[in-house]
Scaffold this active site. Structure first.
Site, PDB file in Angstrom:
ATOM      1  CB  SER A 178      -4.418  -1.414  -6.981  1.00 41.64           C
ATOM      2  OG  SER A 178      -4.253  -0.140  -7.791  1.00 41.64           O
ATOM      3  CE1 TYR A 230      -9.625  -2.943  -6.910  1.00 43.31           C
ATOM      4  CE2 TYR A 230      -8.067  -1.056  -7.515  1.00 43.31           C
ATOM      5  CZ  TYR A 230      -8.176  -2.189  -7.604  1.00 43.31           C
ATOM      6  OH  TYR A 230      -7.210  -3.283  -8.179  1.00 43.31           O
ATOM      7  CE  LYS A 290      -7.253  -4.638  -4.946  1.00 45.13           C
ATOM      8  NZ  LYS A 290      -6.836  -6.131  -4.912  1.00 45.13           N
TER       9      LYS A 290
END
Length: 265
Positions: A156, A169, A173
């Site tokens: 991402s 998150y 990533k």
């Protein structure tokens, strides 16, 4: 045949995935489903995988009704036995694995990093980092046997720049990017390539909290050079490139598909 047509045929052939077997995790919807369909349209036998067998079968049925090659094998990637079963069943059915797209991921929290429960931290890391590592390790012997393979890790833009409320998150990533680079460095000797794709804001159920908030969406879109969020189908080109011989010299790369988000400043 003219020289131009000959070169066009060679170019087209380099994207051909006939006789290749591709596993795509989290492919019953969103980006994963779009990528699976794109690979299938290039000739690959795709394995649709998500937690729910019924959802996998539904997508596989949809694809096969269009003349594509697809089967559904359910797998909760956070569970070791299910990861092993996914790989074993694929080998049992097709005898090979050429492409692994580690797409499935979770983001169960939105808020300050200091407020996240340690159990949620573990869950995020288990699914977003440990599972792609473990699945890649499981396909490694099969790719080594073929002396060829492509691992595509879906990260991402959050891995590249910090946002607000998505701290863990983002951290998971970012770890996935370094895992990708290490896979590329260590496994290149076996003919295995590993690359990471970093989507921006894409209109999927996963990101619905962002784009369903009209005020927030308008604010985000004003900062993106393309002036809009992306669609799952707009991630397909990169997947096809990285999975095929057209991307044969591409490994250890981190590729953004974000409408210019990363240059917006």
């Amino acid at each position: 045949m003219s020289t131009v047509n000959k070169h066009l045929d060679m170019f087209s052939e380099s994207f051909n995935l006939e006789d290749k077997v591709a596993i795509i995790t989290g492919s019953s919807k969103g980006i994963g489903k779009a990528m699976a369909k794109g690979l299938a349209e290039k000739g690959a036998q795709v394995v649709i995988s998500s937690r729910n067998q019924e959802a996998c079968d539904e997508v596989a049925k949809e694809f096969t009704s269009e003349g594509l090659k697809a089967v559904g094998i359910a797998c909760h990637i956070g569970k070791e036995e299910q990861r092993k079963s996914l790989i074993d069943k694929t080998i049992e059915m097709f005898g090979r694995i050429d492409v692994l797209v580690n797409n499935a991921a979770i983001n169960p929290v939105f808020g300050p990093i200091e407020e996240v429960d340690p159990a949620i931290f573990d869950k995020i890391m288990d699914v977003n980092v440990k599972a792609p590592w473990a699945l890649s390790n499981l396909v490694l012997p099969h790719m080594q046997e073929n002396k060829k393979g492509s691992i595509i890790n879906i990260a991402s833009v959050e891995a590249l720049t910090p946002g607000f409320g998505l701290g863990l998150y983002s951290t998971s990533k970012a770890a996935l990017l370094m895992l990708t680079k290490n896979q590329a460095k260590e496994w290149g000797q076996h003919g295995i390539r590993a690359n990471a794709v970093c989507p921006g804001l894409i209109q999927t159920k996963f990101s619905s909290a962002l784009w369903q908030n009209e005020k927030l969406l308008n604010k985000i879109e004003k900062t993106i050079p393309s002036g809009r969020m992306g669609q799952p189908e707009e991630m397909v080109g990169l997947a096809c490139l990285l999975a095929s011989d057209a991307g044969s010299y591409m490994t250890g790369g981190v590729y953004t598909a974000d409408g210019g988000y990363m240059i917006a400043g």
